[in-house]
Structures are given as C-alpha cells and as structure tokens.
Write a protein that holds these residues in place. Structure first.
Motif, mmCIF file in Angstrom:
data_model
loop_
_atom_site.group_PDB
_atom_site.id
_atom_site.type_symbol
_atom_site.label_atom_id
_atom_site.label_comp_id
_atom_site.label_asym_id
_atom_site.label_seq_id
_atom_site.Cartn_x
_atom_site.Cartn_y
_atom_site.Cartn_z
ATOM 1 N N LYS A 195 -34.525 7.369 3.932
ATOM 2 C CA LYS A 195 -34.402 8.648 3.240
ATOM 3 C C LYS A 195 -35.092 8.607 1.879
ATOM 4 C CE LYS A 195 -29.974 10.033 5.314
ATOM 5 N NZ LYS A 195 -28.533 10.321 5.043
ATOM 6 N N ILE A 196 -35.763 9.694 1.560
ATOM 7 C CA ILE A 196 -36.353 9.904 0.240
ATOM 8 C C ILE A 196 -35.724 11.168 -0.333
ATOM 9 C CG2 ILE A 196 -38.463 10.432 -1.062
ATOM 10 C CD1 ILE A 196 -40.035 9.020 1.176
ATOM 11 N N TYR A 197 -35.222 11.096 -1.544
ATOM 12 C CA TYR A 197 -34.556 12.251 -2.158
ATOM 13 C C TYR A 197 -35.536 13.005 -3.056
ATOM 14 C CZ TYR A 197 -30.237 10.544 -0.225
ATOM 15 O OH TYR A 197 -29.258 10.151 0.665
ATOM 16 N N GLY A 198 -35.772 14.273 -2.696
ATOM 17 C CA GLY A 198 -36.697 15.117 -3.450
ATOM 18 C C GLY A 198 -35.957 16.217 -4.186
ATOM 19 N N ILE A 199 -36.733 17.170 -4.690
ATOM 20 C CA ILE A 199 -36.155 18.289 -5.429
ATOM 21 C C ILE A 199 -36.150 19.535 -4.549
ATOM 22 C CG2 ILE A 199 -36.488 17.433 -7.765
ATOM 23 C CD1 ILE A 199 -39.192 18.738 -7.856
ATOM 24 N N GLY A 200 -36.179 20.717 -5.161
ATOM 25 C CA GLY A 200 -36.018 21.957 -4.416
ATOM 26 C C GLY A 200 -37.089 22.194 -3.368
ATOM 27 N N SER A 201 -36.699 22.828 -2.287
ATOM 28 C CA SER A 201 -37.618 23.136 -1.191
ATOM 29 C C SER A 201 -38.823 23.915 -1.694
ATOM 30 C CB SER A 201 -36.884 23.941 -0.115
ATOM 31 O OG SER A 201 -37.758 24.285 0.925
ATOM 32 N N GLY A 202 -40.001 23.529 -1.239
ATOM 33 C CA GLY A 202 -41.228 24.211 -1.635
ATOM 34 C C GLY A 202 -41.894 23.631 -2.860
ATOM 35 N N ALA A 203 -41.223 22.694 -3.554
ATOM 36 C CA ALA A 203 -41.817 22.062 -4.735
ATOM 37 C C ALA A 203 -43.065 21.288 -4.313
ATOM 38 C CB ALA A 203 -40.816 21.139 -5.408
ATOM 39 N N PRO A 204 -44.132 21.341 -5.115
ATOM 40 C CA PRO A 204 -45.377 20.646 -4.748
ATOM 41 C C PRO A 204 -45.184 19.162 -4.465
ATOM 42 C CG PRO A 204 -45.766 22.131 -6.572
ATOM 43 C CD PRO A 204 -44.283 22.124 -6.343
ATOM 44 N N ALA A 205 -44.338 18.485 -5.248
ATOM 45 C CA ALA A 205 -44.109 17.052 -5.017
ATOM 46 C C ALA A 205 -43.493 16.817 -3.648
ATOM 47 C CB ALA A 205 -43.221 16.486 -6.110
ATOM 48 N N ASN A 206 -42.594 17.703 -3.249
ATOM 49 C CA ASN A 206 -42.003 17.593 -1.908
ATOM 50 C C ASN A 206 -43.067 17.749 -0.834
ATOM 51 O OD1 ASN A 206 -39.589 17.442 -3.245
ATOM 52 N ND2 ASN A 206 -38.617 19.145 -2.181
ATOM 53 N N LEU A 207 -43.987 18.685 -1.045
ATOM 54 C CA LEU A 207 -45.062 18.904 -0.069
ATOM 55 C C LEU A 207 -45.916 17.656 0.074
ATOM 56 C CD1 LEU A 207 -46.161 22.541 -1.057
ATOM 57 C CD2 LEU A 207 -44.569 21.840 0.744
ATOM 58 N N SER A 208 -46.148 16.965 -1.048
ATOM 59 C CA SER A 208 -46.919 15.721 -0.995
ATOM 60 C C SER A 208 -46.166 14.657 -0.208
ATOM 61 C CB SER A 208 -47.210 15.224 -2.414
ATOM 62 O OG SER A 208 -48.067 16.118 -3.095
ATOM 63 N N LEU A 209 -44.871 14.564 -0.435
ATOM 64 C CA LEU A 209 -44.063 13.586 0.290
ATOM 65 C C LEU A 209 -44.016 13.909 1.786
ATOM 66 C CD1 LEU A 209 -41.161 13.166 -2.280
ATOM 67 C CD2 LEU A 209 -42.903 11.465 -1.704
ATOM 68 N N GLN A 210 -43.945 15.185 2.114
ATOM 69 C CA GLN A 210 -43.950 15.586 3.522
ATOM 70 C C GLN A 210 -45.274 15.226 4.193
ATOM 71 O OE1 GLN A 210 -42.965 19.716 2.971
ATOM 72 N NE2 GLN A 210 -40.759 19.383 3.218
ATOM 73 N N GLU A 211 -46.364 15.344 3.428
ATOM 74 C CA GLU A 211 -47.678 14.978 3.965
ATOM 75 C C GLU A 211 -47.757 13.468 4.199
ATOM 76 O OE1 GLU A 211 -52.447 15.450 2.920
ATOM 77 O OE2 GLU A 211 -50.932 16.439 1.670
ATOM 78 N N ILE A 212 -47.197 12.692 3.279
ATOM 79 C CA ILE A 212 -47.151 11.230 3.439
ATOM 80 C C ILE A 212 -46.398 10.865 4.707
ATOM 81 C CG2 ILE A 212 -46.106 9.138 2.480
ATOM 82 C CD1 ILE A 212 -46.793 10.230 -0.313
ATOM 83 N N ILE A 213 -45.252 11.517 4.932
ATOM 84 C CA ILE A 213 -44.443 11.245 6.122
ATOM 85 C C ILE A 213 -45.187 11.678 7.384
ATOM 86 C CG2 ILE A 213 -42.332 11.905 7.337
ATOM 87 C CD1 ILE A 213 -40.990 12.087 4.534
ATOM 88 N N LYS A 214 -45.773 12.861 7.336
ATOM 89 C CA LYS A 214 -46.497 13.391 8.503
ATOM 90 C C LYS A 214 -47.635 12.477 8.923
ATOM 91 C CE LYS A 214 -49.223 17.406 9.983
ATOM 92 N NZ LYS A 214 -49.781 18.726 9.551
ATOM 93 N N ASN A 215 -48.345 11.937 7.944
ATOM 94 C CA ASN A 215 -49.499 11.071 8.225
ATOM 95 C C ASN A 215 -49.139 9.601 8.368
ATOM 96 O OD1 ASN A 215 -51.157 13.330 8.034
ATOM 97 N ND2 ASN A 215 -51.554 13.032 5.846
ATOM 98 N N ASN A 216 -47.840 9.312 8.317
ATOM 99 C CA ASN A 216 -47.351 7.933 8.435
ATOM 100 C C ASN A 216 -47.999 6.999 7.413
ATOM 101 O OD1 ASN A 216 -45.688 5.899 9.552
ATOM 102 N ND2 ASN A 216 -47.310 5.228 10.951
ATOM 103 N N GLU A 217 -48.287 7.525 6.252
ATOM 104 C CA GLU A 217 -48.830 6.666 5.209
ATOM 105 C C GLU A 217 -47.729 5.743 4.696
ATOM 106 O OE1 GLU A 217 -51.784 7.617 2.462
ATOM 107 O OE2 GLU A 217 -52.033 9.685 3.148
ATOM 108 N N PHE A 218 -48.113 4.531 4.336
ATOM 109 C CA PHE A 218 -47.172 3.509 3.858
ATOM 110 C C PHE A 218 -46.092 3.217 4.916
ATOM 111 C CE2 PHE A 218 -48.429 6.270 0.249
ATOM 112 C CZ PHE A 218 -49.276 5.384 -0.417
ATOM 113 N N SER A 219 -46.402 3.537 6.196
ATOM 114 C CA SER A 219 -45.456 3.322 7.312
ATOM 115 C C SER A 219 -44.158 4.089 7.098
ATOM 116 C CB SER A 219 -45.158 1.822 7.483
ATOM 117 O OG SER A 219 -46.341 1.107 7.780
#
Length: 305
Positions: free
Chosen positions: A140-164
């Motif tokens: 689990k990674i704890y982010g801030i409010g839905s739609g925040a740009p940082a969250n979008l970046s983290l979602q992209e990292i997860i989607k692309n399996n970056e850093f496993s």
C-alpha cells in the motif's frame, strides 16, 4: 450649456466605468485543494487583500476542478501550482494559454514518497527498495485527495509496474487522513510509505526521509507558481501586481503552519501574527500596489496590523 452637459455626461461615464472595474475586481476568487501550505499562503494573500479593500473568496476545490475553474473563469487565482508534480495539468491548461502562470511564489520544494526513519534505517531509501519489503508495506502507498497530480503519477507508476510496484494499491484520502494513518503506523513501528512534501509541519512532527528514484515523476527539487484565469491580470491590474510581487519562503510557510498546528489558531490569525512580526516583507509585496480606492496600499495594510 451643451458643452457643460457633455462634459458631465463624459464624467459620469468615466465614473461608471471605474465603479464597474472596482466591482468586478473587488472579490478575488481563490482555490484551496485542502493543503496546509496553500491554506497558509491563501491566508497571507487574504490579509493583504483585505487591507487593500478587497475581499478574498476561498473555495475548497480538488486540483482538477481548480484548473477547470481557472479555464472557465470561475476561479481567479490559485497559489498552488506545484511543479513538476503538476506537469500534466500544466501541459493541458497552461501551455496552450487557457490558464496563465503568473509568477513563481516559492522554490526549493520537495514532493515525493517518504518513509519514517525506522523504515529508512531498515533499507528503504529509494523507490526501487519498496518492492523488497512489499509484505511489510502490505503493498500500500498512502496518497492525498483523489485527482491530485501526485496521485496520478503514482497510479501511472503502478500501472506500468515501474519499480515492481504493479501489484501495489494507492490509498487516496485527505491530507489529514493520510497523516493520521502515518501517525498510527509510526506509533506501532509499522512500515508505511506516503506522499511527503516541504514546506509542511510533517517535516517537524515526523522523523521522516524522502525516497530517491522518483525524479522522473516528481523532480529532484521543485517550485510553486501562482496561476490566474486568462486575462485576469489585465482586467484587475492592481491585484495582478500584488500577485506578481508575492514571494514566500519555506521558513515563512513552515512557521505559519506550525503556529496553526501547535497553538490551534486559524490560518488567518497565524498569517497576521507572522506578518506583524516581520513587517519588512510588506514593502516587497506591496511595491507599486494601491488600495481599491487608489490610496497607498502599504499604509493601509500596516494599519490592519
């Protein structure tokens, strides 16, 4: 007589135009995503505007709604354009001129994943280290409010399996809820990773470290910019001049936020107290700025202290 009537008519028209300008600029519509740092800078701007005879109207809006509001003219000002964290929104709204990036108001920021000191000491010091301890983090990674740009970046990292991290889950919540979860975890020495940034009181309240490796998404260091709706600085040049002058420092913002947290005072009271203790900063902020009725802004704002 005819000449006199014409002159009076022109005078009334000019007066009416001035009044219309003042009315349209008298309320400054600002946005707050619910972040402590922007609440502090909005409080500073609000105090200055109030002393100048204006009124700041602050609405709590998610970042995507704020950008849409700026584009549509429903929001005048946003002091929280964190870069490069908001690069995607910059590309969509600012690069094409639909929203204006008016001025840099803060530099030297950090905004990326962080961990408590005991997690850092256990060997989690880079994004690539997270997957080595996946079970301890419960993926689990704890982010801030839905739609925040940082969250979008983290979602992209997860989607692309970056850093496993492809099997990990982003937990979205408010800033306060995220930090409450981190506080609970640290009391039990439980592994947790979360979005951290500076300036923010978390850097004093928590023994924490920022992870390296996420520079592609979050940058090594960043800046915060002031955004306005298109044409705002031209339509309301006096407020535009103030916004262009506004520059903050990390120490300033941290001091105001710490006052709010530690003494349980409002952002407005904390901002006023800081300005009262540091009045020299007003000369820079109010250089070339007038009150709404065209008087010297510096004297008017100082009178509010």
């Amino acid at each position: 007589m005819q000449k006199l009537s014409t002159a009076l008519a022109v005078g009334f028209l000019a007066l009416g135009s001035t009044t219309a300008w003042a009315d349209s600029c008298a309320t400054v519509k600002m946005a707050d995503p619910g972040w402590s740092d922007i609440a502090a800078t909005n409080a500073i701007a609000s105090f200055l505007l109030d002393g100048m005879g204006y009124k700041a109207k602050i609405d709590t809006l998610a970042v995507p709604i704020t950008y849409g509001g700026l584009k549509d003219g429903q929001v005048d000002v946003f002091l929280g354009n964190w870069m490069p964290a908001q690069q995607g929104f910059y590309d969509k709204f600012v690069a094409n001129g639909e929203v204006i990036q008016l001025a840099k108001n803060l530099e030297g920021t950090e905004f990326t994943l962080a961990v408590p000191d005991y997690v850092w000491d256990a060997g989690v010091q880079d994004f690539a280290d997270l997957s080595k301890f996946a079970d301890k983090f419960d993926k689990k990674i704890y982010g801030i409010g839905s739609g925040a740009p940082a969250n979008l970046s983290l979602q992209e990292i997860i989607k692309n399996n970056e850093f496993s991290l492809g099997q990990w889950k982003l937990i979205e919540s408010s800033e306060q809820a995220m930090l409450a979860e981190v506080s609970r975890a640290t009391k039990k020495q439980r592994f947790v990773t979360f979005l951290g940034w500076t300036p923010h009181p978390m850097n004093v309240q928590l023994k924490m470290h920022y992870l390296t490796g996420g520079e592609k998404y979050f940058g090594a260091s960043g800046s915060v910019y002031t955004l306005t709706r298109k044409g705002y600085a031209q339509a309301c040049p006096n407020v535009g001049k103030l916004l262009t002058n506004l520059r903050f420092t990390q120490d300033m913002e941290n001091a105001i936020m710490a006052e709010v947290v530690n003494k349980k005072v409002s952002n407005a009271d904390a901002a006023k107290a800081w300005i009262k203790a540091n009045p020299a900063v007003l000369e820079q902020w109010l250089e070339g700025v007038r009150t709404i009725d065209d008087k010297e802004a510096l004297a008017a704002v100082k009178a509010k202290l």
